[in-house]
Enzyme design. Structure first.
Site, PDB file in Angstrom:
ATOM      1  N   LYS A  34       0.837  -1.174  -0.128  1.00 34.30           N
ATOM      2  CA  LYS A  34      -0.014  -0.193   0.073  1.00 34.30           C
ATOM      3  C   LYS A  34       0.719   1.318  -0.065  1.00 34.30           C
ATOM      4  CE  LYS A  34      -1.361   0.054   4.885  1.00 34.30           C
ATOM      5  NZ  LYS A  34      -2.414   0.074   5.794  1.00 34.30           N
ATOM      6  N   GLY A  48      17.028  -8.308  15.680  1.00 34.10           N
ATOM      7  CA  GLY A  48      17.539  -9.689  14.806  1.00 34.10           C
ATOM      8  C   GLY A  48      16.405 -10.786  14.425  1.00 34.10           C
ATOM      9  N   GLU A 112      18.927 -11.687  23.613  1.00 29.08           N
ATOM     10  CA  GLU A 112      17.634 -10.962  24.089  1.00 29.08           C
ATOM     11  C   GLU A 112      16.786 -11.643  25.184  1.00 29.08           C
ATOM     12  OE1 GLU A 112      15.859  -8.477  20.748  1.00 29.08           O
ATOM     13  OE2 GLU A 112      16.987  -9.836  19.706  1.00 29.08           O
ATOM     14  N   HIS A 229       6.202  -3.419  23.953  1.00 23.07           N
ATOM     15  CA  HIS A 229       7.695  -3.345  24.283  1.00 23.07           C
ATOM     16  C   HIS A 229       8.174  -2.458  25.285  1.00 23.07           C
ATOM     17  CE1 HIS A 229      12.143  -3.218  23.409  1.00 23.07           C
ATOM     18  NE2 HIS A 229      11.957  -4.043  22.263  1.00 23.07           N
ATOM     19  N   ARG A 277       9.651 -10.105  28.087  1.00 26.47           N
ATOM     20  CA  ARG A 277       9.156  -8.662  27.661  1.00 26.47           C
ATOM     21  C   ARG A 277       7.715  -8.068  28.961  1.00 26.47           C
ATOM     22  NH1 ARG A 277       9.552  -7.619  21.360  1.00 26.47           N
ATOM     23  NH2 ARG A 277      11.773  -7.960  21.934  1.00 26.47           N
ATOM     24  N   HIS A 338       3.577  -3.110  20.353  1.00 25.61           N
ATOM     25  CA  HIS A 338       4.857  -3.269  19.440  1.00 25.61           C
ATOM     26  C   HIS A 338       4.059  -4.593  18.404  1.00 25.61           C
ATOM     27  CE1 HIS A 338       8.704  -4.005  18.421  1.00 25.61           C
ATOM     28  NE2 HIS A 338       8.926  -5.252  18.836  1.00 25.61           N
ATOM     29  N   ARG A 373       5.540 -13.461  22.828  1.00 28.05           N
ATOM     30  CA  ARG A 373       6.594 -13.610  22.153  1.00 28.05           C
ATOM     31  C   ARG A 373       7.767 -13.440  22.616  1.00 28.05           C
ATOM     32  NH1 ARG A 373       9.218 -10.655  17.837  1.00 28.05           N
ATOM     33  NH2 ARG A 373       8.318  -8.686  19.009  1.00 28.05           N
TER      34      ARG A 373
HETATM   35  P1  FAD Z   1       5.295  -6.330   7.655  1.00 25.49           P
HETATM   36  O1  FAD Z   1       6.932  -6.340   7.433  1.00 25.49           O
HETATM   37  O2  FAD Z   1       4.578  -5.281   8.502  1.00 25.49           O
HETATM   38  O3  FAD Z   1       4.669  -6.120   6.076  1.00 25.49           O
HETATM   39  C1  FAD Z   1       3.272  -5.636   6.215  1.00 25.49           C
HETATM   40  C2  FAD Z   1       3.152  -5.379   4.525  1.00 25.49           C
HETATM   41  O4  FAD Z   1       1.626  -5.372   4.111  1.00 25.49           O
HETATM   42  C3  FAD Z   1       3.818  -3.759   4.339  1.00 25.49           C
HETATM   43  O5  FAD Z   1       4.353  -3.841   2.977  1.00 25.49           O
HETATM   44  C4  FAD Z   1       2.393  -3.181   4.136  1.00 25.49           C
HETATM   45  O6  FAD Z   1       2.444  -1.950   3.628  1.00 25.49           O
HETATM   46  C5  FAD Z   1       1.267  -3.980   3.523  1.00 25.49           C
HETATM   47  N1  FAD Z   1       0.162  -3.680   3.503  1.00 25.49           N
HETATM   48  C6  FAD Z   1      -0.824  -3.866   4.779  1.00 25.49           C
HETATM   49  N2  FAD Z   1      -1.876  -3.444   4.668  1.00 25.49           N
HETATM   50  C7  FAD Z   1      -2.108  -3.449   3.049  1.00 25.49           C
HETATM   51  C8  FAD Z   1      -3.300  -3.314   2.250  1.00 25.49           C
HETATM   52  N3  FAD Z   1      -4.631  -2.925   2.627  1.00 25.49           N
HETATM   53  N4  FAD Z   1      -2.912  -3.246   1.013  1.00 25.49           N
HETATM   54  C9  FAD Z   1      -1.708  -3.394   0.433  1.00 25.49           C
HETATM   55  N5  FAD Z   1      -0.625  -3.762   1.369  1.00 25.49           N
HETATM   56  C10 FAD Z   1      -0.686  -3.456   2.609  1.00 25.49           C
HETATM   57  N6  FAD Z   1      10.791  -8.855  15.012  1.00 25.49           N
HETATM   58  C11 FAD Z   1      11.904  -9.932  15.065  1.00 25.49           C
HETATM   59  O7  FAD Z   1      11.649 -11.002  14.937  1.00 25.49           O
HETATM   60  N7  FAD Z   1      13.054  -9.191  15.535  1.00 25.49           N
HETATM   61  C12 FAD Z   1      13.335  -7.837  15.484  1.00 25.49           C
HETATM   62  O8  FAD Z   1      14.491  -7.455  15.797  1.00 25.49           O
HETATM   63  C13 FAD Z   1      12.180  -7.104  15.469  1.00 25.49           C
HETATM   64  N8  FAD Z   1      12.078  -5.735  15.799  1.00 25.49           N
HETATM   65  C14 FAD Z   1      11.250  -4.946  15.460  1.00 25.49           C
HETATM   66  C15 FAD Z   1      11.507  -3.420  15.460  1.00 25.49           C
HETATM   67  C16 FAD Z   1      10.398  -2.661  15.223  1.00 25.49           C
HETATM   68  C17 FAD Z   1      10.279  -1.053  15.403  1.00 25.49           C
HETATM   69  C18 FAD Z   1       9.001  -3.340  15.033  1.00 25.49           C
HETATM   70  C19 FAD Z   1       7.709  -2.290  14.744  1.00 25.49           C
HETATM   71  C20 FAD Z   1       8.921  -4.661  14.926  1.00 25.49           C
HETATM   72  C21 FAD Z   1      10.030  -5.410  15.114  1.00 25.49           C
HETATM   73  N9  FAD Z   1       9.685  -6.819  14.939  1.00 25.49           N
HETATM   74  C22 FAD Z   1      10.869  -7.740  15.274  1.00 25.49           C
HETATM   75  C23 FAD Z   1       8.347  -7.335  14.710  1.00 25.49           C
HETATM   76  C24 FAD Z   1       8.927  -7.820  13.454  1.00 25.49           C
HETATM   77  O9  FAD Z   1       9.323  -6.729  12.525  1.00 25.49           O
HETATM   78  C25 FAD Z   1       7.376  -7.733  12.437  1.00 25.49           C
HETATM   79  O10 FAD Z   1       6.663  -8.933  12.968  1.00 25.49           O
HETATM   80  C26 FAD Z   1       7.660  -8.642  11.007  1.00 25.49           C
HETATM   81  O11 FAD Z   1       8.307  -7.749  10.262  1.00 25.49           O
HETATM   82  C27 FAD Z   1       6.082  -8.636  10.348  1.00 25.49           C
HETATM   83  O12 FAD Z   1       6.473  -8.946   8.817  1.00 25.49           O
HETATM   84  P2  FAD Z   1       5.319  -9.331   7.990  1.00 25.49           P
HETATM   85  O13 FAD Z   1       5.745  -9.620   6.540  1.00 25.49           O
HETATM   86  O14 FAD Z   1       4.315 -10.120   8.582  1.00 25.49           O
HETATM   87  O15 FAD Z   1       4.629  -7.790   7.777  1.00 25.49           O
HETATM   88  C1  SIN Z   2      14.172  -5.459  19.469  1.00 25.35           C
HETATM   89  O1  SIN Z   2      14.889  -5.158  18.942  1.00 25.35           O
HETATM   90  O2  SIN Z   2      14.054  -5.311  20.723  1.00 25.35           O
HETATM   91  C2  SIN Z   2      12.816  -5.837  18.844  1.00 25.35           C
HETATM   92  C3  SIN Z   2      12.983  -7.376  18.822  1.00 25.35           C
HETATM   93  C4  SIN Z   2      11.670  -8.011  18.436  1.00 25.35           C
HETATM   94  O3  SIN Z   2      10.641  -7.420  18.717  1.00 25.35           O
HETATM   95  O4  SIN Z   2      11.719  -9.123  18.287  1.00 25.35           O
END
Ligand code: FAD
Ligand code: SIN
Length: 524
Positions: A34, A48, A112, A229, A277, A338, A373
């Site tokens: 989107k 990571g 972690e 978080h 957490r 988070h 988680r």
């Molecule tokens: P996302 O990566 O969120 O991708 C979702 C996609 O769907 C996006 O491209 C979005 O634009 C698209 N989308 C949504 N709605 C629509 C729609 N209606 N139409 C079209 N497209 C749409 N997890 C870890 O394991 N390790 C970490 O270190 C870690 N650090 C994090 C740090 C932060 C700041 C955050 C916010 C999260 C972190 N997490 C971490 C959690 C992890 O990043 C997410 O759970 C994971 O990346 C989710 O991946 P995903 O592919 O499911 O979704």
């Molecule tokens: C963080 O780096 O603390 C985020 C890691 C996670 O949400 O898994």
């Protein structure tokens, strides 16, 4: 307009892109996203990806840690699959030129909260961005994959025999609606913590996938389990999200203190700063409330300066922009919403309760995380279950739905949205969720929260009736649906477990059950 493809992916984060990367060898793939291609929760991941890769680790030990953190609610089979299949897939990911951090020629494995071994594969503190870019490069280099940015998916297309046949999408640039038909639809729309006032998630995290799957008749589960978080930078918002201070910082030795210098975590849990957490977030919440503080401090003093700058260059640079030199000063931090543990209910192959509809990543619920988680297990979950879904989708002998069987969409009428009105309704929703479905909950407050959401929804419907559409209107509609599903689920769980703490039910029941909501078709 109408288009046909073999595999249709909604979302370009870890789950969607890995699925697309796999399917590219087997047919035409369209990925719809989107916003810009990299805008996702994945892009902001810091800590990571957890995987048992060190010689003193094993999938069994990783599995034990995951289950211990999950407070009795983990799907043990899902945990086994994830911890066993994870290491090989992370190595494959590494082949996409992601440049994970190394020490002496080996992957630098971080640690972690809740992990008993060093197993967090990372690229300094911008792991998500490096993974995201690597995957985008990989799918863009395949002639079979088309990645469409700025395509907002409005709803799923279902047949009258309850199969998913595609999606209705809106091109933000041309303002055109397109029906895209496919044999398999992969929902990989990510998180929903955007329904909260304070969140580490970027503004894309509006729970669209959960809301559209719910409208289409899919089951959703454990949506009450929201992970807060413990440490986001107090008072700082970057492009609409609270800036995260990675748990890996505590993993390297940073300590939590009240502003007068008192270290408080040892009195809450034997693992102190490395406690699960849910425990750390609630401890901070308690300190803030009882001592009437605005924030607590994350003190990096125990970490050598050289290590801080090597391991956390982006955090150091960002904090500096806001006046904090993290090699000298502690960071003021507060908890923020988070991660959504629950989501669209799937089996271990990513299949939902609707035929032809798959889900993976944060929008899905495999049960792997139980009721809390473990850090860095979510990128791993997204990778492993998107991979499994890619194998299952291949075997599925489904043909595109015959046109006459598809339920026609209600026509969507492009509306002019009033941004200030939408912003004000969105803020009310976020404040309601923060206050009534937050870190510590009570039945009375949650009931009040549901009433408030119902009123907000009435206000919203009066302004924007069902068919009126703009991406902003639809996102708010989705957030209202998701907010209510979170509160409904929370009221159904009559116990405290992991991330869900309710004052009236402080104990954990002997029997661990999932909160499964089954939609009434046609209702929202
Ligand atoms: P996302 O990566 O969120 O991708 C979702 C996609 O769907 C996006 O491209 C979005 O634009 C698209 N989308 C949504 N709605 C629509 C729609 N209606 N139409 C079209 N497209 C749409 N997890 C870890 O394991 N390790 C970490 O270190 C870690 N650090 C994090 C740090 C932060 C700041 C955050 C916010 C999260 C972190 N997490 C971490 C959690 C992890 O990043 C997410 O759970 C994971 O990346 C989710 O991946 P995903 O592919 O499911 O979704
Ligand atoms: C963080 O780096 O603390 C985020 C890691 C996670 O949400 O898994």
């Amino acid at each position: 307009m109408r288009l046909d493809t073999d595999f249709l992916v909604v979302g370009s984060g870890m789950a969607g892109l890995w699925f697309a990367y796999r399917m590219a060898k087997h047919g035409k793939v369209i990925v719809l996203t989107k916003k810009d291609d990299s805008e996702s929760n994945t892009n902001y991941a810091q800590g990571g990806i957890a995987a048992a890769l060190s010689p003193d680790d094993s999938p069994e030990i990783h599995s034990k840690d995951t289950v211990k953190a999950g407070y009795g609610l983990c799907n043990l089979e899902a945990v086994k699959v994830m911890t066993e299949e994870g290491p090989g897939l992370v190595k494959e990911l590494d082949n996409l030129d992601i440049n994970f951090s190394e020490t002496s020629g080996h992957l630098d494995l971080g640690i972690e909260g809740g992990h008993s071994k060093h197993r967090v594969v990372h690229a300094a503190d911008t792991t998500g961005q490096k993974v995201e870019w690597g995957l985008i490069r990989a799918v863009r280099s395949s002639r079979n994959v088309t990645l469409w940015e700025h395509h907002f998916v409005i709803d799923l297309l279902t047949s009258n025999d309850r199969r998913c046949c595609g999606v209705l999408s809106f091109d933000r640039e041309s303002s055109e609606f397109t029906e895209i038909h496919a044999k398999v639809v992969m929902l990989a729309t990510g998180g929903l913590c955007g329904v909260y006032e304070h969140t580490t998630n970027p503004p894309i995290a509006t729970g669209d996938g959960v809301a559209m799957a719910w409208r289409a008749g899919a089951e959703v589960s454990d949506l009450e389990l929201i992970q807060f978080h413990p440490t986001s930078f107090y008072g700082v918002k970057l492009d609409g999200r609270a800036f995260l201070i990675s748990e890996a910082v505590r993993g390297e030795g940073a300590l939590l203190r009240t502003p007068d210098g008192n270290r408080f975590m040892p009195s809450y849990h034997p693992d102190s700063e490395m406690a699960p957490r849910s425990v750390v977030a609630r401890a901070i919440y308690n300190e803030l409330r009882t001592r009437r503080l605005d924030y607590v401090l994350l003190d990096l003093e125990p970490i050598p300066d050289k290590r801080i700058l090597k391991r956390f260059p982006m955090i150091a640079e960002t904090c500096k922009k806001f006046g904090i030199d993290i090699t000298r000063e502690a960071i003021p931090v507060v908890p923020a919403a988070h991660y959504a543990v629950g989501g669209v209910r799937t089996n271990l192959l990513g299949q939902t309760s609707i035929k032809g509809l798959y889900a993976a990543g944060e929008c899905a619920h495999t049960g792997v995380h139980g009721a809390n988680r473990l850090a860095s297990n979510s990128l791993l979950e997204a990778l492993v279950f998107a991979d499994r879904a890619s194998k299952a989708a291949l075997k599925e002998k489904c043909e595109a739905c015959p046109k006459e069987k598809i339920n026609p969409f209600e026509r969507q009428l492009l509306s002019i949205e009033d941004p200030s009105l939408l912003n004000s309704l969105t803020s009310s929703l976020k404040q309601t969720m923060w206050r009534f479905a937050g870190i510590v909950r009570s039945v009375k407050e949650m009931e009040k929260g549901r009433d408030r959401l119902a009123k907000l929804r009435n206000e919203f419907e009066a302004l924007y009736p069902q068919q009126s559409f703009s991406p902003g209107i639809k996102e708010l509609r989705n957030m209202l649906v998701v907010g209510d599903l979170i509160l409904r689920s929370a009221l159904e769980r009559k116990e405290s477990r992991g991330l869900h703490f309710v004052e009236e039910y402080p104990d954990t029941s002997k029997e661990a059950t999932h909160t499964i909501l089954k939609p009434v078709i046609g209702a929202e």
